[in-house]
Write a protein that holds these residues in place. Structure first.
Motif, PDB file in Angstrom:
ATOM      1  N   LYS A 222      -1.224   6.621   1.955  1.00 48.56           N
ATOM      2  CA  LYS A 222      -2.079   5.864   2.872  1.00 48.56           C
ATOM      3  C   LYS A 222      -1.830   4.369   2.747  1.00 48.56           C
ATOM      4  CE  LYS A 222      -4.874   7.726   0.172  1.00 48.56           C
ATOM      5  NZ  LYS A 222      -5.979   8.515  -0.380  1.00 48.56           N
TER       6      LYS A 222
ATOM      7  N   HIS B 180     -10.894   9.813  -8.790  1.00 47.78           N
ATOM      8  CA  HIS B 180     -10.408   8.525  -8.253  1.00 47.78           C
ATOM      9  C   HIS B 180     -11.617   7.610  -8.253  1.00 47.78           C
ATOM     10  CE1 HIS B 180      -8.329   5.591  -5.779  1.00 47.78           C
ATOM     11  NE2 HIS B 180      -9.385   5.565  -4.999  1.00 47.78           N
TER      12      HIS B 180
ATOM     13  N   SER C  96     -10.737   1.071  -6.104  1.00 46.03           N
ATOM     14  CA  SER C  96      -9.494   0.386  -5.775  1.00 46.03           C
ATOM     15  C   SER C  96      -9.487  -1.047  -6.270  1.00 46.03           C
ATOM     16  CB  SER C  96      -9.302   0.390  -4.256  1.00 46.03           C
ATOM     17  OG  SER C  96      -8.639   1.562  -3.878  1.00 46.03           O
TER      18      SER C  96
ATOM     19  N   GLY D  58      -5.755   3.128  -7.665  1.00 46.59           N
ATOM     20  CA  GLY D  58      -6.697   2.018  -7.771  1.00 46.59           C
ATOM     21  C   GLY D  58      -6.240   0.864  -8.630  1.00 46.59           C
TER      22      GLY D  58
ATOM     23  N   GLU E 107      -2.155   8.504  -9.044  1.00 45.94           N
ATOM     24  CA  GLU E 107      -1.839   8.320  -7.622  1.00 45.94           C
ATOM     25  C   GLU E 107      -1.833   6.848  -7.215  1.00 45.94           C
ATOM     26  OE1 GLU E 107      -3.993  12.387  -5.981  1.00 45.94           O
ATOM     27  OE2 GLU E 107      -5.144  10.550  -6.164  1.00 45.94           O
TER      28      GLU E 107
ATOM     29  N   GLY F 274      -1.054   3.583  -5.187  1.00 43.60           N
ATOM     30  CA  GLY F 274      -0.568   3.252  -3.852  1.00 43.60           C
ATOM     31  C   GLY F 274      -0.289   1.767  -3.784  1.00 43.60           C
ATOM     32  N   ARG F 275      -1.402   0.994  -3.747  1.00 40.27           N
ATOM     33  CA  ARG F 275      -1.302  -0.459  -3.625  1.00 40.27           C
ATOM     34  C   ARG F 275      -0.378  -1.094  -4.660  1.00 40.27           C
ATOM     35  NH1 ARG F 275      -5.909  -3.102  -2.081  1.00 40.27           N
ATOM     36  NH2 ARG F 275      -6.934  -1.173  -2.712  1.00 40.27           N
TER      37      ARG F 275
ATOM     38  N   ARG G 198      -8.304  -6.149   6.277  1.00 40.57           N
ATOM     39  CA  ARG G 198      -8.940  -6.192   4.960  1.00 40.57           C
ATOM     40  C   ARG G 198      -9.890  -7.376   4.747  1.00 40.57           C
ATOM     41  NH1 ARG G 198      -6.816  -6.320   0.635  1.00 40.57           N
ATOM     42  NH2 ARG G 198      -7.998  -4.698  -0.422  1.00 40.57           N
TER      43      ARG G 198
ATOM     44  N   TYR H 267     -13.366  -5.927   3.896  1.00 44.63           N
ATOM     45  CA  TYR H 267     -13.745  -5.981   2.466  1.00 44.63           C
ATOM     46  C   TYR H 267     -13.945  -7.407   1.956  1.00 44.63           C
ATOM     47  CZ  TYR H 267     -11.007  -1.603   2.790  1.00 44.63           C
ATOM     48  OH  TYR H 267     -10.472  -0.399   3.161  1.00 44.63           O
TER      49      TYR H 267
ATOM     50  N   TYR I 286      -1.976  -1.160   2.933  1.00 43.21           N
ATOM     51  CA  TYR I 286      -3.138  -1.132   3.817  1.00 43.21           C
ATOM     52  C   TYR I 286      -3.097  -2.239   4.868  1.00 43.21           C
ATOM     53  CZ  TYR I 286      -4.610   1.895   0.021  1.00 43.21           C
ATOM     54  OH  TYR I 286      -4.665   2.883  -0.930  1.00 43.21           O
TER      55      TYR I 286
ATOM     56  N   MET J 179      -3.420   0.311   8.336  1.00 43.29           N
ATOM     57  CA  MET J 179      -4.778   0.170   8.875  1.00 43.29           C
ATOM     58  C   MET J 179      -4.788  -0.692  10.141  1.00 43.29           C
ATOM     59  SD  MET J 179      -6.983  -0.252   5.354  1.00 43.29           S
ATOM     60  CE  MET J 179      -8.621   0.002   6.025  1.00 43.29           C
TER      61      MET J 179
HETATM   62  N1  LLP Z   1      -5.917   8.440  -4.614  1.00 45.66           N
HETATM   63  C1  LLP Z   1      -7.004   8.612  -3.857  1.00 45.66           C
HETATM   64  C2  LLP Z   1      -7.708   9.889  -3.906  1.00 45.66           C
HETATM   65  C3  LLP Z   1      -7.454   7.586  -3.026  1.00 45.66           C
HETATM   66  O1  LLP Z   1      -8.534   7.776  -2.274  1.00 45.66           O
HETATM   67  C4  LLP Z   1      -6.750   6.360  -2.995  1.00 45.66           C
HETATM   68  C5  LLP Z   1      -7.200   5.286  -2.128  1.00 45.66           C
HETATM   69  C6  LLP Z   1      -5.617   6.218  -3.794  1.00 45.66           C
HETATM   70  C7  LLP Z   1      -5.222   7.285  -4.601  1.00 45.66           C
HETATM   71  C8  LLP Z   1      -4.777   4.966  -3.836  1.00 45.66           C
HETATM   72  O2  LLP Z   1      -5.483   3.849  -4.233  1.00 45.66           O
HETATM   73  P1  LLP Z   1      -4.679   2.497  -4.521  1.00 45.66           P
HETATM   74  O3  LLP Z   1      -3.829   2.706  -5.739  1.00 45.66           O
HETATM   75  O4  LLP Z   1      -3.839   2.204  -3.335  1.00 45.66           O
HETATM   76  O5  LLP Z   1      -5.759   1.463  -4.697  1.00 45.66           O
HETATM   77  N2  LLP Z   1      -7.970   0.753   2.284  1.00 45.66           N
HETATM   78  C9  LLP Z   1      -8.531   0.091   1.134  1.00 45.66           C
HETATM   79  C10 LLP Z   1      -8.699   0.903  -0.086  1.00 45.66           C
HETATM   80  C11 LLP Z   1      -9.221   2.288   0.142  1.00 45.66           C
HETATM   81  C12 LLP Z   1      -8.269   3.224  -0.437  1.00 45.66           C
HETATM   82  C13 LLP Z   1      -8.752   4.602  -0.387  1.00 45.66           C
HETATM   83  N3  LLP Z   1      -8.167   5.447  -1.315  1.00 45.66           N
HETATM   84  C14 LLP Z   1      -7.888  -1.238   0.889  1.00 45.66           C
HETATM   85  O6  LLP Z   1      -7.285  -1.755   1.814  1.00 45.66           O
HETATM   86  O7  LLP Z   1      -8.044  -1.828  -0.167  1.00 45.66           O
END
Ligand code: LLP
Length: 463
Positions: free
Chosen positions: A76, A217, A220, A257, A300, A302-303, A343, A347, A403, A407
């Motif tokens: 995502k 999870h 973030s 996160g 997991e 992402g960012r 964002r 946020y 994102y 997004m």
């Molecule tokens: N795993 C799960 C189950 C998640 O829901 C998410 C993010 C991740 C992994 C990855 O998180 P990361 O490492 O990318 O922080 N759109 C928002 C954040 C919401 C993310 C939702 N889930 C933003 O722009 O900060």
């Protein structure tokens, strides 16, 4: 949004965070991975620029930090078929949370076994598709979903590999975490009320579901490791309780996160190797005390993989001084905004920006805004930029790789920008920009009879 002091801070000069490692300033302006920003901007602005090597290096750092566990890249945050393929080539797996993400991964040649399916509500069709693809794991988010999946799996004569998503009560985000016993949000099953345990027991007892693991999870943009350790410890406590009933949990997934640097105010993130070492040592201790083996660990991110690899390049369209209660703020309008980066509006996320050209002009307090019809259409709330900033200047915003494009919207009928991948002096579209035809081609013919335009559009791809 509270105004910060008008003594704004300029962006740190590259190289270095928050900019991609390959970004440098030369006499002729900025360069990314050996390509001049002016050349990249010639493809049209706004444009997202992705430093491919930075993305790969970050994926590799996680891979190296957890050689015996699985890293599910959170698609995502940023996904194209090429990115999906690169992740698999680097030994990562992919976390997908919708049919579209799943299909994008498939378009990159990824097979089901390398996919983990998320989502708080998954349709029958999506669950069936996942089973047909022999997906690696499905993360269950409710008892109803478990029942539906069990039914589909039974019909297909297969056993569905399941994780149970656990709400540990550890909520993290930003620089702190606070523990709360009950969380009023849509994801997961509560540890505190026993609902998570009950679902794990149900899955373990099912003839068409298989309990492969527990998932957590916590949030973030998390700085530090305390939140992950706290959540992981609670998950292990549940693993121990289940083990006492003879239910084995082979794997735990601590989600994503992991925070990144957006501005000079953000702390340097803990390196992947350190994050994993700290989590592993704390959880091993808990397991040792309980006399169980540490389950296999997966995460997991992402960012922390895609975020710092991307920047956005805009063209300045207008400059206007606005007198506020605290002093004069220069509003710099660029040719994008909340449609390419929601964002800040969603946020109150902070970013930083700099001009492509070098300038000796004294810096002034600026707010970079977009061209949308919303006063909340802010790109960078507060940044010091050269006082001679003028229409036509190229301005780059750091750390928009995660994102940003995923997004993006068409608000005010803007075309969503493309993503140029840049590597070793060359650029190519990873995600092409929308054209006017893409945008206008979505509309029904204006003289369609009501009955005709109400029909569902034809699927072009039934695969
Ligand atoms: N795993 C799960 C189950 C998640 O829901 C998410 C993010 C991740 C992994 C990855 O998180 P990361 O490492 O990318 O922080 N759109 C928002 C954040 C919401 C993310 C939702 N889930 C933003 O722009 O900060």
């Amino acid at each position: 949004m509270a105004f910060r002091e008008l003594a704004s801070t300029p962006a740190p000069e590259p190289p270095g965070a928050p900019w991609p490692a390959s970004m440098t300033r030369t006499d002729e302006g900025l360069e990314l991975a050996g390509v001049k920003l002016t050349e990249l901007a010639a493809y049209g602005t706004p444009v997202y620029l992705l430093d491919e090597e930075e993305l790969l290096d970050r994926a590799r750092a996680w891979r190296k930090a957890l050689p015996d566990g699985r890293i599910y890249y959170a698609s995502k945050s940023f996904l194209t078929p090429a990115v999906a393929r690169w992740m698999i080539e680097e030994g990562l797996d992919l976390d997908v949370a919708s049919e579209g993400e799943l299909r994008t991964a498939l378009a990159g040649g990824v097979t089901g076994e390398n996919l983990g399916l998320h989502g708080n509500a998954k349709s029958r069709e999506l669950l069936a598709l996942a089973l047909d693809l022999e997906i690696g794991r499905i993360v269950l988010d409710s008892p109803g979903e478990a029942e539906l999946l069990a039914e589909i799996a039974r019909e297909k004569g297969v056993r569905a590999p399941c994780f149970v998503r656990v709400t540990t009560g550890v909520h993290a985000g930003g620089h702190e975490f606070i523990a709360t016993a009950h969380e009023d949000q849509k994801f997961g099953l509560s540890l505190a009320t026993g609902e998570a345990k009950a679902l794990a027991q149900k899955v373990a007892a099912s003839d068409s579901l298989e309990l492969r693991g527990l998932h957590s999870h916590i949030g973030s943009q998390i700085a530090g490791t305390e939140g992950f350790v706290a959540a992981g410890t609670r998950i292990i406590e549940l693993v121990v309780e289940l083990a006492e009933e003879g239910i084995s949990v082979p794997e735990i997934d601590l989600g994503g996160g992991y925070g990144i640097v957006y501005t000079a105010l953000d702390p340097t993130p803990v390196a992947p190797a350190e994050v994993i070492a700290e989590i592993r040592s704390a959880l091993t201790e808990t397991c040792d005390k309980a006399g169980i083996q540490l389950p296999e660990l997966s995460i997991e991110p992402g960012r922390s993989i895609s975020g710092p690899a991307g920047i956005t390049c805009y063209t300045v369209l207008g400059v206007k001084d606005v007198t506020t209660a605290d002093g004069v703020r220069r509003y710099v309008s660029v040719d994008g905004g909340m449609s390419d980066n929601i964002r800040p509006a969603l946020y109150q996320a902070d970013y930083t920006a700099m001009l492509d050209r070098d300038s000796d002009a004294e810096k002034v307090a600026c707010r970079v805004v977009g061209i949308h019809c919303e006063s909340g259409d802010i790109v960078v709330p507060d940044v010091a930029l050269p006082g001679d900033i003028a229409p036509g200047d190229l301005l780059v915003v750091a750390a928009t790789g995660a994102y940003g494009r995923t997004m993006a919207s068409n608000y005010n009928m803007l075309r969503r920008p493309g993503v140029l991948g840049v590597r070793q002096g060359r650029a190519r579209w990873l995600w092409r920009p929308e054209t006017w035809d893409d945008l206008l081609g979505q509309f029904a013919e204006i003289d369609d009879e009501p009955g005709e335009s109400a029909r569902a559009p034809k699927e072009t791809d039934e695969s």
